[in-house]
Design a protein around this motif. Sequence first.
Motif, PDB file in Angstrom:
ATOM      1  N   LEU A 196       0.785  -1.153  -0.129  1.00  0.00           N
ATOM      2  CA  LEU A 196       0.237   0.392   0.094  1.00  0.00           C
ATOM      3  C   LEU A 196       0.997   1.117  -0.292  1.00  0.00           C
ATOM      4  O   LEU A 196       2.445   1.416   0.776  1.00  0.00           O
ATOM      5  CB  LEU A 196      -1.285   0.227   1.120  1.00  0.00           C
ATOM      6  CG  LEU A 196      -1.797  -1.037   1.246  1.00  0.00           C
ATOM      7  CD1 LEU A 196      -2.619  -0.945   2.895  1.00  0.00           C
ATOM      8  CD2 LEU A 196      -2.730  -0.711  -0.038  1.00  0.00           C
ATOM      9  N   ASP A 232      -3.163   4.989   1.198  1.00  0.00           N
ATOM     10  CA  ASP A 232      -3.695   4.216   1.459  1.00  0.00           C
ATOM     11  C   ASP A 232      -4.325   3.878   2.723  1.00  0.00           C
ATOM     12  O   ASP A 232      -4.640   3.268   2.916  1.00  0.00           O
ATOM     13  CB  ASP A 232      -3.302   2.939   0.817  1.00  0.00           C
ATOM     14  CG  ASP A 232      -4.332   3.020  -0.653  1.00  0.00           C
ATOM     15  OD1 ASP A 232      -5.025   3.792  -1.045  1.00  0.00           O
ATOM     16  OD2 ASP A 232      -3.114   2.366  -1.847  1.00  0.00           O
ATOM     17  N   ARG A 233      -2.422   3.761   3.634  1.00  0.00           N
ATOM     18  CA  ARG A 233      -2.164   4.136   5.021  1.00  0.00           C
ATOM     19  C   ARG A 233      -2.727   5.422   5.525  1.00  0.00           C
ATOM     20  O   ARG A 233      -3.114   5.340   6.776  1.00  0.00           O
ATOM     21  CB  ARG A 233      -0.953   4.150   4.282  1.00  0.00           C
ATOM     22  CG  ARG A 233      -0.440   2.554   4.673  1.00  0.00           C
ATOM     23  CD  ARG A 233       1.051   2.774   4.489  1.00  0.00           C
ATOM     24  NE  ARG A 233       2.367   1.698   4.051  1.00  0.00           N
ATOM     25  CZ  ARG A 233       2.427   0.503   4.945  1.00  0.00           C
ATOM     26  NH1 ARG A 233       2.922   0.736   5.683  1.00  0.00           N
ATOM     27  NH2 ARG A 233       3.042  -0.377   4.445  1.00  0.00           N
ATOM     28  N   SER A 293     -12.665  -1.147  -3.243  1.00  0.00           N
ATOM     29  CA  SER A 293     -11.196  -0.215  -3.426  1.00  0.00           C
ATOM     30  C   SER A 293     -10.751  -1.628  -1.764  1.00  0.00           C
ATOM     31  O   SER A 293     -12.030  -1.241  -0.865  1.00  0.00           O
ATOM     32  CB  SER A 293     -10.889   0.439  -3.333  1.00  0.00           C
ATOM     33  OG  SER A 293     -11.734   0.995  -2.056  1.00  0.00           O
ATOM     34  N   ASP A 321      -9.905  -0.952   1.488  1.00  0.00           N
ATOM     35  CA  ASP A 321      -9.022   0.211   2.193  1.00  0.00           C
ATOM     36  C   ASP A 321      -8.952  -0.156   3.492  1.00  0.00           C
ATOM     37  O   ASP A 321      -9.961  -0.847   3.842  1.00  0.00           O
ATOM     38  CB  ASP A 321     -10.332   1.328   2.305  1.00  0.00           C
ATOM     39  CG  ASP A 321     -10.284   2.434   2.678  1.00  0.00           C
ATOM     40  OD1 ASP A 321      -9.078   2.277   3.206  1.00  0.00           O
ATOM     41  OD2 ASP A 321     -10.988   3.269   3.109  1.00  0.00           O
TER      42      ASP A 321
END
Length: 160
Positions: free
Chosen positions: A73, A77-78, A143, A145
């Motif tokens: 990621l 994303d983080r 996505s 997530d």
Amino acid sequence: MKNILLFITILTFSFGNSQAFIGEGDQKFQVGANIQDYATGINLSYDYGLGENISVGVSSSYALGGSSFISKLDFGDRFDLKARFNANLGNVINIDENLDLYPGLNLSLKNFGGHVGARYFFSEGFGVYGEANFPLAKYDTDSIDIHNQFTLNIGAVFNM
């Protein structure tokens, strides 16, 4: 004798000179661990009191590690950033002046959700907090997530 000592200890903590939420102008800064199924990370949040029982603020979390797909990621994303609204109920419920219970709503880069938390102050400027966050509506359902799941934040809280 043990019961008397326990009772005195509880009274000592209950009548301390700190107060969890004082209302308009009150400022809280929280730093702690963000715990979830797929990752563990850090959480920072700031709340500002608008009225006797209302506060607004921002919260941010960053996933550091956890399951194997985390390493793939990127930063976007983080990372998650949230605007938050709290109803501070400590003085309404009147359990202890050092304890603040606060349900609330948040609007983030990843979802719209809610949270329920508690703060307990040991002194005028330092305490601990625990907060559960849950998504109510995701922006992108396709996505992967890590921020669209139940999370738990625990850590230290400071009066500013």
